[in-house]
Write a protein that holds these residues in place. Structure first.
Motif, PDB file in Angstrom:
ATOM      1  N   ALA A  92       0.818  -1.213   0.000  1.00 59.24           N
ATOM      2  CA  ALA A  92       0.000   0.000   0.000  1.00 59.24           C
ATOM      3  C   ALA A  92       0.855   1.268   0.000  1.00 59.24           C
ATOM      4  O   ALA A  92       0.574   2.219  -0.720  1.00 59.24           O
ATOM      5  CB  ALA A  92      -0.933  -0.006   1.214  1.00 59.24           C
ATOM      6  N   GLY A 116       2.251   6.078  -4.423  1.00 62.80           N
ATOM      7  CA  GLY A 116       0.863   6.527  -4.302  1.00 62.80           C
ATOM      8  C   GLY A 116       0.703   7.521  -3.165  1.00 62.80           C
ATOM      9  O   GLY A 116      -0.075   8.470  -3.256  1.00 62.80           O
ATOM     10  N   TYR A 144       3.881   3.358 -13.271  1.00 61.96           N
ATOM     11  CA  TYR A 144       4.480   3.460 -11.935  1.00 61.96           C
ATOM     12  C   TYR A 144       6.011   3.302 -12.028  1.00 61.96           C
ATOM     13  O   TYR A 144       6.768   3.972 -11.337  1.00 61.96           O
ATOM     14  CB  TYR A 144       3.890   2.337 -11.092  1.00 61.96           C
ATOM     15  N   PHE A 180      -6.214   3.455  -5.375  1.00 64.05           N
ATOM     16  CA  PHE A 180      -4.825   3.273  -5.798  1.00 64.05           C
ATOM     17  C   PHE A 180      -3.923   3.114  -4.584  1.00 64.05           C
ATOM     18  O   PHE A 180      -3.092   2.215  -4.506  1.00 64.05           O
ATOM     19  CB  PHE A 180      -4.393   4.499  -6.616  1.00 64.05           C
ATOM     20  N   SER A 181      -4.134   3.986  -3.615  1.00 64.13           N
ATOM     21  CA  SER A 181      -3.243   3.989  -2.474  1.00 64.13           C
ATOM     22  C   SER A 181      -3.396   2.725  -1.635  1.00 64.13           C
ATOM     23  O   SER A 181      -2.424   2.244  -1.055  1.00 64.13           O
ATOM     24  CB  SER A 181      -3.525   5.233  -1.636  1.00 64.13           C
ATOM     25  N   SER A 212      -4.036  -0.133  -2.846  1.00 69.41           N
ATOM     26  CA  SER A 212      -3.797  -1.268  -3.773  1.00 69.41           C
ATOM     27  C   SER A 212      -5.075  -2.083  -3.923  1.00 69.41           C
ATOM     28  O   SER A 212      -5.053  -3.314  -3.929  1.00 69.41           O
ATOM     29  CB  SER A 212      -2.697  -2.203  -3.266  1.00 69.41           C
TER      30      SER A 212
HETATM   31  N1  PFF Z   1      -0.691   1.294  -3.363  1.00 65.55           N
HETATM   32  C1  PFF Z   1       0.495   1.555  -4.104  1.00 65.55           C
HETATM   33  C2  PFF Z   1       0.983   2.952  -3.780  1.00 65.55           C
HETATM   34  O1  PFF Z   1       0.262   3.696  -3.133  1.00 65.55           O
HETATM   35  O2  PFF Z   1       2.066   3.307  -4.188  1.00 65.55           O
HETATM   36  C3  PFF Z   1       0.287   1.380  -5.577  1.00 65.55           C
HETATM   37  C4  PFF Z   1      -0.307   0.046  -5.964  1.00 65.55           C
HETATM   38  C5  PFF Z   1       0.312  -1.136  -5.555  1.00 65.55           C
HETATM   39  C6  PFF Z   1      -1.458   0.006  -6.725  1.00 65.55           C
HETATM   40  C7  PFF Z   1      -0.231  -2.366  -5.904  1.00 65.55           C
HETATM   41  C8  PFF Z   1      -2.000  -1.213  -7.092  1.00 65.55           C
HETATM   42  C9  PFF Z   1      -1.370  -2.377  -6.675  1.00 65.55           C
HETATM   43  F1  PFF Z   1      -1.887  -3.528  -7.017  1.00 65.55           F
END
Ligand code: PFF
Length: 449
Positions: free
Chosen positions: A22, A26, A104, A225-226, A228
């Motif tokens: 997580a 993000g 990313y 997003f944050s 995940s």
């Molecule tokens: N949650 C991660 C971040 O905030 O950087 C980004 C992320 C990781 C999005 C894994 C989706 C995922 F499956």
């Protein structure tokens, strides 16, 4: 297939690894940039609503599916609802994970370049303008960002190929607390800057006149997003959880730490934005221009800068490892493919798409689809559309379709009063609040109300 699965060695390992997924770009890169573009306080408030009211229950839903089946996203839906089209959610998640991995990795590549610059020195000039033009020169060139993206994906490849437990767990356990401490130190520094009160007021004073459909969509996308969330990352990770990992508690801890890190990043960035007279709505470049300017103000700036970009690189890595795992677990489980082959296929696709994203700031900046460059398009489609839709279907699936005994077994194995209350609240949200709110934001942004 289940018996092939490794498990996280300890409960703390399970939490640390989920937090590792997580917490990443993000929080530290995307949150300040999106909050800056979307007007600050109101964006934060909507984001918090989506994290705590919608996010935690949907995280639980993914955990229930993952731990119960011990499978990847598509396999899990196939097992729980055979012959039904629910498995399509799996394909959506796999698509989203590859799109996210591609853009990313570009930003993660920037952290590698900034790590290199921190080591060799940013140069004699330390003004905000010089950091602005340095970022421009780097990001718009056609070679360095591409090399950095590919290098990052290669490092990710080498680690992912080693398998779940050894590679990921150890790294997450050590890295997260150090990053956190560093952020707290920077935060204290930013609070002493002359623009602190303006920055804090931008971040924490919601101005509801700024709430537009795109702010709503942006804040919802940021929450998913944050965390995940919505693409099966947490299904895949929880398939490695032990039977005694408490799901609701893990979801709550993960969401709280994740949000805390994003808010810390905001407290670091916005006071500096106002102190140095920058635009909060500078976009993806914001953090990469502000942070070096902050470091130059600190005694021993080189060390801070090296340490920070190194940890940010590691935080990005623990996130990309988790997104890679979604499609790799799918290929390994469903096609009985070797881990090496599955990893090679996925990372190769991400490399091709990643190059397109890396060039989006340079020679491909003129190539747009719906007015968005590849970089922005991949981000928009995955974060703002695929993840919330995935989350909505996952809620509906666990809320209405999944056998209630499975939900009970996973969420409230001891049937204590606390567990049962938690479970009822989660189900209430999954059945009504989450699907209605997500659908409402989409309808609102389509201009339907
Ligand atoms: N949650 C991660 C971040 O905030 O950087 C980004 C992320 C990781 C999005 C894994 C989706 C995922 F499956």
């Amino acid at each position: 297939m289940t018996e092939k699965r490794a498990h996280f060695a300890t409960r703390l390992g399970a939490i640390a690894t989920t937090v590792g997924s997580a917490v990443g770009l993000g929080n530290i890169w995307r949150f300040p940039y999106e909050a800056g573009v979307n007007g600050g306080g109101a964006f934060l408030l909507i984001d918090l609503f989506f994290v705590f009211v919608i996010g935690i229950p949907v995280v639980c839903a993914e955990f229930i599916i993952g731990r119960n089946t011990g499978l990847n996203i598509r396999g899990a839906f196939k097992k729980l609802a055979p012959g039904k089209s629910w498995a399509l959610i799996g394909y959506m998640g796999i698509l989203a994970s590859i799109l996210i991995l591609s853009f990313y990795s570009v930003v993660a590549g920037w952290t590698l370049e900034y790590l290199r610059l921190s080591i060799v020195g940013f140069g004699a000039e330390n003004s905000v303008d010089s950091f602005h033009s340095r970022f421009d020169t780097f990001a718009t060139s056609d070679i360095s960002p591409v090399i950095c993206t590919l290098l990052f994906l290669f490092i990710n490849y080498v680690i992912v190929i080693r398998g779940v437990q050894r590679g990921i767990e150890k790294m997450s356990n050590i890295m997260m607390p150090i990053l956190f401490i560093l952020l707290v130190v920077f935060c204290i520094n930013s609070l002493m800057l002359p623009g602190a009160s303006q920055g804090l007021s931008f971040l924490f004073n919601p101005d509801f006149s700024k709430v537009t459909p795109s702010v709503m969509i942006g804040a919802m996308g940021q929450a998913f997003f944050s965390l995940s969330l919505g693409l099966g990352c947490l299904i895949t990770y929880s398939s490695y959880f032990k039977k005694d990992t408490p799901l609701l508690k893990t979801a709550g801890i993960m969401a709280s730490i994740d949000t805390m890190v994003a808010i810390l990043a905001g407290i670091i960035i916005f006071p500096a934005v106002f102190t140095f007279g920058m635009e909060p709505a500078a976009g993806p470049r914001l953090v990469f221009e502000i942070l070096p300017s902050i470091f130059t103000q600190l005694p021993g700036s080189t060390i801070w800068s090296i340490l920070f970009f190194f940890l940010l690189f590691l935080a990005s890595l623990s996130s990309t490892i988790s997104m890679s795992e979604i499609s790799i677990a799918y290929l390994v489980d469903e096609f009985d493919m070797s881990r090496r082959k599955a990893t090679t296929i996925i990372i190769s696709i991400a490399m091709v798409l990643g190059v397109l994203c890396a060039l989006s700031f340079g020679s491909l900046s003129v190539v747009t689809v719906f007015g968005l460059t590849f970089f922005n398009l991949f981000d928009y489609i995955s974060s703002n559309i695929l993840l919330p839709i995935g989350g909505m279907f996952i809620s509906i699936f666990v809320g209405y379709v999944l056998d209630r005994r499975i939900v009970k077994k996973e969420l409230s194995p001891k049937s204590s009063r606390r567990e049962l209350t938690g479970m009822r609240l989660v189900i209430l949200c999954l059945r009504y609040i989450a699907p209605i709110c997500i659908a409402a934001v989409f309808l609102y942004s389509l201009g339907i109300f």
